[in-house]
Scaffold this active site. Structure first.
Site, mmCIF file in Angstrom:
data_model
loop_
_atom_site.group_PDB
_atom_site.id
_atom_site.type_symbol
_atom_site.label_atom_id
_atom_site.label_comp_id
_atom_site.label_asym_id
_atom_site.label_seq_id
_atom_site.Cartn_x
_atom_site.Cartn_y
_atom_site.Cartn_z
ATOM 1 N N ASP A 1 20.404 -2.850 8.865
ATOM 2 C CA ASP A 1 21.668 -3.406 9.315
ATOM 3 C C ASP A 1 21.828 -3.125 10.801
ATOM 4 O O ASP A 1 21.715 -1.984 11.235
ATOM 5 C CB ASP A 1 22.815 -2.783 8.527
ATOM 6 C CG ASP A 1 24.146 -3.456 8.793
ATOM 7 O OD1 ASP A 1 24.156 -4.539 9.407
ATOM 8 O OD2 ASP A 1 25.173 -2.902 8.391
ATOM 9 N N GLY B 1 29.197 -3.578 12.486
ATOM 10 C CA GLY B 1 28.594 -2.428 13.130
ATOM 11 C C GLY B 1 27.503 -1.846 12.266
ATOM 12 O O GLY B 1 27.236 -2.308 11.159
ATOM 13 N N GLU B 2 26.879 -0.809 12.781
ATOM 14 C CA GLU B 2 25.719 -0.196 12.127
ATOM 15 C C GLU B 2 26.063 0.336 10.746
ATOM 16 O O GLU B 2 26.869 1.243 10.603
ATOM 17 C CB GLU B 2 25.179 0.927 13.001
ATOM 18 C CG GLU B 2 24.720 0.488 14.367
ATOM 19 C CD GLU B 2 23.523 -0.439 14.323
ATOM 20 O OE1 GLU B 2 22.731 -0.372 13.375
ATOM 21 O OE2 GLU B 2 23.394 -1.243 15.251
ATOM 22 N N GLY B 3 25.467 -0.222 9.733
ATOM 23 C CA GLY B 3 25.590 0.272 8.370
ATOM 24 C C GLY B 3 26.714 -0.325 7.553
ATOM 25 O O GLY B 3 26.670 -0.284 6.330
#
Length: 192
Positions: free
Chosen positions: A76, A129-131
């Site tokens: 991701d 965003g990340e994750g």
């Protein structure tokens, strides 16, 4: 091989406004880093050491460890896809254990997903965003795996023991694919 402006997304401030000056600075920083390393070896370890940060190095290590253990990983965001690209260059089979949650509309993520041949599981374009996109996809994956585990395999349905079945009876019920699962009759001399 892509130009930085083509793959770097616009910078959005906390107030939701697009900051073009910050985007130009980001493009210039990437361009300068590529220029600085243009004569460096293109080995994955060298690229990681010169251009990657600690976050990409850790994510790459996690991906390589998961590959060694044959564990699928949900990628991701740009850091995850960067780690996927480096992992692929270090261990070619790593890309087979990578799943992409959602590209989120991010151009760099889309390009890396194309290179890794990862189709997104979802196309929500959340860009959280990340994750966060992976956390959105995780319940869906768990449900699919639970459903798949609860269903009987198709070959078992065709070969289930049935006391009332007669020898040579065709129980495919009109399913053209089921014929592939019917055992052939033994060859050899018949009864005399």
């Amino acid at each position: 091989g892509a130009e930085p402006p083509a793959v770097l997304g616009r910078v959005v401030t906390a107030g939701g406004e697009i900051d073009d000056a910050a985007w130009v600075r980001r493009c210039a920083a990437v361009r300068d880093a590529l220029h600085r390393t243009r004569r460096s070896p293109r080995d994955a370890k060298d690229v990681l050491a010169e251009l990657g940060g600690g976050d990409i190095a850790v994510a790459t290590g996690v991906l390589l460890g998961a590959t060694a253990r044959r564990l699928p990983v949900l990628l991701d965001g740009p850091v995850g896809l960067d780690a996927g690209m480096v992992s692929r260059d270090l261990a070619g089979q790593a890309r087979h254990w990578c799943l992409l949650a959602d590209h989120g509309g991010h151009p760099a993520v889309r390009l890396a997903a194309d290179v890794l041949r990862c189709d997104p599981l979802l196309d929500l374009r959340l860009d959280l965003g990340e994750g966060a996109n992976a956390l959105t996809a995780l319940p869906l994956l768990r449900s699919v795996l639970s459903l798949a585990a609860a269903l009987r395999d198709r070959p078992d349905q065709q070969h289930a023991p049935d006391a009332d079945a007669t020898a040579g009876a065709d129980d495919t019920d009109g399913d053209p694919d089921a014929a592939a699962f019917v055992e052939p009759e033994p060859a050899g001399p018949g009864p005399a």
